[in-house]
Design a protein around this motif. Sequence first.
Motif, PDB file in Angstrom:
ATOM      1  N   ALA A  58      -6.742 -17.585  -0.093  1.00 49.64           N
ATOM      2  CA  ALA A  58      -6.424 -17.537   1.340  1.00 49.64           C
ATOM      3  C   ALA A  58      -5.319 -18.523   1.693  1.00 49.64           C
ATOM      4  N   VAL A  59      -5.408 -19.725   1.135  1.00 48.07           N
ATOM      5  CA  VAL A  59      -4.407 -20.759   1.421  1.00 48.07           C
ATOM      6  C   VAL A  59      -3.031 -20.347   0.908  1.00 48.07           C
ATOM      7  N   VAL A  60      -2.992 -19.623  -0.199  1.00 46.88           N
ATOM      8  CA  VAL A  60      -1.719 -19.189  -0.768  1.00 46.88           C
ATOM      9  C   VAL A  60      -1.185 -17.948  -0.065  1.00 46.88           C
ATOM     10  N   ALA A  61      -2.032 -16.930   0.119  1.00 45.87           N
ATOM     11  CA  ALA A  61      -1.557 -15.626   0.586  1.00 45.87           C
ATOM     12  C   ALA A  61      -1.179 -15.607   2.063  1.00 45.87           C
ATOM     13  N   LEU A  62      -1.921 -16.297   2.902  1.00 43.45           N
ATOM     14  CA  LEU A  62      -1.630 -16.234   4.343  1.00 43.45           C
ATOM     15  C   LEU A  62      -0.246 -16.787   4.689  1.00 43.45           C
ATOM     16  N   PRO A  63       0.108 -17.991   4.231  1.00 47.66           N
ATOM     17  CA  PRO A  63       1.473 -18.448   4.526  1.00 47.66           C
ATOM     18  C   PRO A  63       2.539 -17.667   3.764  1.00 47.66           C
ATOM     19  N   LEU A  64       2.186 -17.161   2.575  1.00 47.44           N
ATOM     20  CA  LEU A  64       3.151 -16.385   1.804  1.00 47.44           C
ATOM     21  C   LEU A  64       3.524 -15.104   2.531  1.00 47.44           C
ATOM     22  N   SER A  65       2.563 -14.514   3.232  1.00 47.58           N
ATOM     23  CA  SER A  65       2.845 -13.314   4.015  1.00 47.58           C
ATOM     24  C   SER A  65       3.919 -13.603   5.053  1.00 47.58           C
ATOM     25  N   TRP A  66       3.822 -14.759   5.719  1.00 47.63           N
ATOM     26  CA  TRP A  66       4.818 -15.141   6.730  1.00 47.63           C
ATOM     27  C   TRP A  66       6.154 -15.467   6.082  1.00 47.63           C
ATOM     28  N   LEU A  67       6.129 -16.204   4.956  1.00 47.31           N
ATOM     29  CA  LEU A  67       7.369 -16.585   4.280  1.00 47.31           C
ATOM     30  C   LEU A  67       8.100 -15.366   3.723  1.00 47.31           C
ATOM     31  N   ALA A  68       7.335 -14.354   3.319  1.00 47.82           N
ATOM     32  CA  ALA A  68       7.940 -13.142   2.763  1.00 47.82           C
ATOM     33  C   ALA A  68       8.492 -12.227   3.847  1.00 47.82           C
ATOM     34  N   GLY A  69       8.262 -12.576   5.106  1.00 47.45           N
ATOM     35  CA  GLY A  69       8.784 -11.777   6.205  1.00 47.45           C
ATOM     36  C   GLY A  69       8.036 -10.490   6.441  1.00 47.45           C
ATOM     37  N   GLU A  70       6.743 -10.463   6.069  1.00 50.42           N
ATOM     38  CA  GLU A  70       5.953  -9.254   6.310  1.00 50.42           C
ATOM     39  C   GLU A  70       5.774  -9.004   7.810  1.00 50.42           C
ATOM     40  N   GLU A  71       5.498  -7.749   8.131  1.00 41.73           N
ATOM     41  CA  GLU A  71       5.246  -7.389   9.526  1.00 41.73           C
ATOM     42  C   GLU A  71       3.960  -7.995  10.047  1.00 41.73           C
ATOM     43  N   GLY A  72       3.019  -8.248   9.143  1.00 41.54           N
ATOM     44  CA  GLY A  72       1.722  -8.765   9.563  1.00 41.54           C
ATOM     45  C   GLY A  72       0.866  -7.657  10.140  1.00 41.54           C
ATOM     46  N   ILE A  73       0.492  -7.798  11.405  1.00 42.22           N
ATOM     47  CA  ILE A  73      -0.257  -6.735  12.081  1.00 42.22           C
ATOM     48  C   ILE A  73       0.743  -5.681  12.539  1.00 42.22           C
ATOM     49  N   ARG A  74       0.600  -4.485  12.021  1.00 40.32           N
ATOM     50  CA  ARG A  74       1.540  -3.426  12.369  1.00 40.32           C
ATOM     51  C   ARG A  74       0.763  -2.217  12.857  1.00 40.32           C
ATOM     52  N   GLY A  75       1.252  -1.594  13.862  1.00 35.93           N
ATOM     53  CA  GLY A  75       0.545  -0.445  14.404  1.00 35.93           C
ATOM     54  C   GLY A  75      -0.702  -0.872  15.161  1.00 35.93           C
TER      55      GLY A  75
END
Length: 304
Positions: free
Chosen positions: A199-216
């Motif tokens: 969780a500590v790795v993936a959550l900030p990595l999602s933001w750093l990778a520029g993912e949409e996050g919550i979409r739709g």
Amino acid sequence: MNARLAPGPAAFALMVLLCAVWGFQQVAIKIAGAGVSPLLQVGLRSAIAAVLVFLWMRLRGQPLAARDGSFRPGLLAGALFALEFICIFVGLGYTSASRMVVFLYTAPCFTVLGLHLFVPGENIGWRHGAGVLLAFLGIAVAFGEGWGATASMPQRWIGDLLGLLAAIFWAATIVAIRATPLARISAAKVLLYQLAVSAVVALPLSWLAGEEGIRGELTPAVLLALLYLGVVVAFASYLAWFWLLTKYLASRLMVFAFLTPLFGVAFGVLLLGEPMSLLFGLAAALVVAGIVLVNAPARRPASR
């Protein structure tokens, strides 16, 4: 290290159930993907399950901060766990799901080899090795028809490589658990290390990778899929899996993992209307034969 037992019928039945749960995970990931980006899915499911494992340990009175020498190996296992799922989700952007599954499920082969080399009591003979290879052949047959599906992806080798790395990280996680002080602590604490680090790795990595996050739209189906991934898969099934690792020979259990993609195909046929060929029946037979070969009791020499 504590001696491990050869699994019996009860362990076999639990492993088949776990493989079915993990097989349905692919359907849940697709449903959740309509509203949540991949890396965020990894982080959210790990965070949900970590909270549940923490509460489980508190209710059972299990210590969290005991000086058992597990902190550093726990961080290592958690990092390997996180890297495995990151490789899977990123790799699926470059290659097809069928190719990813073939490479990912080389993990039992790497696992039994690693256990043989680094964990006393987990040695394998020619029969066990042959059984693992036979089961892997079944997986290759099952997904053989999908090998040409990504011809339009010129960089599919990147996805293939990430799938192979995910398999290596998965195998390394199991070996790390069995070869370090993690083998002597509770299954819940072993799982908590992995979920918390993931969780500590993936959550900030999602933001750093520029993912949409919550979409739709977060529909009920998306939310139920997330709950399935967090509660059923990452909490309940992984807790049962790591409990099995504390009791039984990991090399005998790991070969059951070959059933997971077959369950995934079966759920796809039943729930998504995907076609199933005769090759799938042959593949299932090869996987079952490999599992039987690995776990069949050795013949005792005839007494003279």
